[in-house]
Design an enzyme around this catalytic site. Structure first.
Site, short mmCIF file in Angstrom:
data_model
loop_
_atom_site.label_atom_id
_atom_site.label_comp_id
_atom_site.label_asym_id
_atom_site.label_seq_id
_atom_site.Cartn_x
_atom_site.Cartn_y
_atom_site.Cartn_z
N CYS A 133 -11.13 3.65 -1.93
CA CYS A 133 -9.81 3.94 -1.36
C CYS A 133 -9.79 3.31 0.02
O CYS A 133 -10.77 3.40 0.75
CB CYS A 133 -9.60 5.46 -1.28
SG CYS A 133 -8.18 5.95 -0.27
N TYR B 216 -0.30 8.35 -2.88
CA TYR B 216 -0.24 8.10 -4.32
C TYR B 216 -1.37 8.81 -5.07
O TYR B 216 -1.28 9.03 -6.28
CB TYR B 216 -0.35 6.59 -4.60
CG TYR B 216 0.91 5.78 -4.33
CD1 TYR B 216 2.02 6.35 -3.69
CD2 TYR B 216 0.98 4.45 -4.72
CE1 TYR B 216 3.16 5.59 -3.46
CE2 TYR B 216 2.12 3.70 -4.49
CZ TYR B 216 3.20 4.26 -3.86
OH TYR B 216 4.33 3.51 -3.63
N GLY B 217 -2.46 9.14 -4.37
CA GLY B 217 -3.68 9.61 -5.02
C GLY B 217 -3.56 10.86 -5.86
O GLY B 217 -4.37 11.09 -6.75
N GLU C 83 -6.53 10.88 8.18
CA GLU C 83 -5.22 10.90 8.84
C GLU C 83 -5.22 11.90 10.00
O GLU C 83 -4.46 11.74 10.96
CB GLU C 83 -4.12 11.23 7.83
CG GLU C 83 -4.15 10.26 6.66
CD GLU C 83 -2.81 9.75 6.21
OE1 GLU C 83 -1.86 10.56 6.19
OE2 GLU C 83 -2.69 8.55 5.91
N HIS D 292 -8.68 4.08 2.76
CA HIS D 292 -8.96 4.94 3.91
C HIS D 292 -10.48 5.15 4.13
O HIS D 292 -10.90 5.45 5.24
CB HIS D 292 -8.34 6.33 3.71
CG HIS D 292 -6.88 6.41 4.02
ND1 HIS D 292 -5.93 5.87 3.21
CD2 HIS D 292 -6.21 6.98 5.06
CE1 HIS D 292 -4.72 6.12 3.72
NE2 HIS D 292 -4.87 6.79 4.84
N THR E 13 -5.55 3.33 -5.44
CA THR E 13 -4.88 4.10 -6.49
C THR E 13 -3.93 3.23 -7.30
O THR E 13 -3.92 3.28 -8.53
CB THR E 13 -4.11 5.28 -5.86
OG1 THR E 13 -5.04 6.09 -5.12
CG2 THR E 13 -3.43 6.11 -6.91
N ASP F 73 0.86 -1.17 0.00
CA ASP F 73 0.00 0.00 0.00
C ASP F 73 0.91 1.23 0.00
O ASP F 73 2.09 1.13 0.31
CB ASP F 73 -0.87 -0.02 1.26
CG ASP F 73 -1.84 1.16 1.31
OD1 ASP F 73 -2.48 1.43 0.28
OD2 ASP F 73 -1.94 1.81 2.36
N SER F 74 0.33 2.39 -0.31
CA SER F 74 1.12 3.62 -0.22
C SER F 74 1.44 3.95 1.23
O SER F 74 2.33 4.74 1.50
CB SER F 74 0.37 4.78 -0.87
OG SER F 74 -0.88 4.96 -0.22
N CYS G 163 -4.21 -1.02 -2.22
CA CYS G 163 -4.25 0.43 -2.41
C CYS G 163 -5.10 0.68 -3.65
O CYS G 163 -4.78 0.17 -4.73
CB CYS G 163 -2.82 0.95 -2.62
SG CYS G 163 -2.71 2.66 -3.19
#
Lengths: 266, 266
Positions: B184, B42-43, B152, B186, B75, B10-11, B73
């Site tokens: 995504c 990465y998005g 985040e 998240h 993206t 993942d990023s 991930c």
């Protein structure tokens, strides 16, 4: 007199506001700019990563035979300036020290607020340098991690942005600071709403603009300025060069081309 | 039977929600995880950069003799899956295809909404794959660049987050989609407010969970699962390993150690 270029770097586009100041105050200087758009933002990264990335960029810029370098990024200035000065033998300017000096000149109450990315606030650079100038200064710091994404979304005067600004700045307002440092090159784009939140009596300090004034004074003092011609600008970015070009032309009001380059192994 | 590890990347931290599903559904599988915290997110990056970073990570994971890789991930799945499959000779799973299949199964009206990062939406991957399954499906896409920074920041149920969600999703709501893909890793952390904004009648699809179910079926079908022991987990990150460790222990409810590694030159 020294006709070599000045190197400028940033994690991305924010540093173009520094270039705009250079165009105004140092129109004859040529510059080579590097924006690390493949790895931005720096604000949430560790000091170690920020130092490593900054050294790679310095080695890249030095291949262009630069006479000085400006770190046009609050996060890299706060976290990597000392290491870069210890490693590379040329004048290196950050945005933190000039911002600190202007804030110290500006305050009357001695109560100063600092805003910045997580990495800038965590570094403690502003507070440390302000206390070196005057240990009696009282410094209140606030990381504002959502400001950069809000600016990149273009929500400069949006109700959402207004509530985020209120949330982040309410504590600094309670501390009745009379001077507030916009410690990230993106933040001046939120200047209007920040001023409204803090009130007209609070002085906002934009370190990018203070930094270019100090570079100008340094070049004059050391007879290192260029004369006789218009400055030439060369732009490099590690990703998204089209977005960089569009944004850059808007900010600088001039046509520009941006070359893509990988600098990971420099 | 194949006792080699499964690679997951993942990023950054988002992919840990995939690991949590693996722990639940595939408890005997061992895995090696890489989070590219030095270069996240990465998005907002170009397809070219996302592909390059993903290939470096694949080469790193393959040194650990993995039997399969999950791109945890959205993206990277949307932008790099085809290139990785063309380059590396082992089974590679993304989160987009399983999410697409689940959305196509779930919808009754044929009107599907897709949310994701700028790069995921720009790739058009969800729309293209949904139309391959059924050309009559109507797909409405919306990039939500502020969702990741809000997560985040930990503002999962905040009034600011609520207004940002309203802003991004109002158009999809107007289009009366009956299924919404959280494209995504998240975004499932904003699930509660997203469900409130869209209404209870809209089905939310979490592609991470669909992806792990498909991996389980694949391993069984090809007799590639491990037996006889508990899975061992190895974690690597390119920066901020302390934050990764704290967040990972919370998400996975187990102690873990994270090793820092630079993979830029892989």
């Amino acid at each position: 007199m020294d006709s070599r270029k000045i190197g400028v770097f940033d994690s991305g586009l924010g540093g173009l506001t520094v270039v705009r100041e250079m165009k105004r105050l140092l129109p004859k200087e040529s510059l080579v700019y590097f924006g690390d758009t493949a790895r931005l933002p720096y604000g949430s990264k560790s000091k170690e990563a920020i130092v490593r990335f900054s050294k790679q960029i310095m080695r890249f810029l030095m291949r262009h035979d630069v006479k000085a370098v400006i770190i046009a990024c609050g996060t890299a200035s706060a976290n990597a300036l000392e290491e870069l000065r210890a490693t590379f033998d040329l004048p290196i300017f950050g945005v933190v020290e000039p911002g600190v000096r202007e804030a110290a000149r500006s305050t009357r109450s001695g109560r100063i607020g600092i805003t910045g990315t997580e990495a800038t606030i965590r570094s403690g650079a502003y507070e440390r340098l302000l206390k070196q100038i005057n240990p009696a200064l009282q410094v209140f710091s606030q990381a504002c991690p959502l400001f950069v994404p809000l600016v990149e979304e273009g929500w400069f005067e949006d109700p959402v942005t207004r509530s985020v600004i209120h949330r982040y700045l309410q504590e600094l307002k309670k501390q009745t600071v009379d001077t507030l440092v916009l410690g990230c090159t993106h933040y001046p784009l939120l200047r209007k709403l920040v001023q409204e939140e803090m009130g007209e009596e609070v002085t906002l300090v934009n370190p990018s603009s203070s930094a270019v004034q100090e570079v100008k004074a340094f070049l004059e003092c050391h007879a290192m300025q260029t004369e006789d011609r218009e400055g030439q600008y060369t732009f490099f970015a590690s990703d998204n060069t089209e977005k960089f070009q569009a944004f850059g032309q808007q900010v600088l009001e001039m046509p520009l081309t941006v070359q893509k380059i990988q600098i990971e192994t420099f």
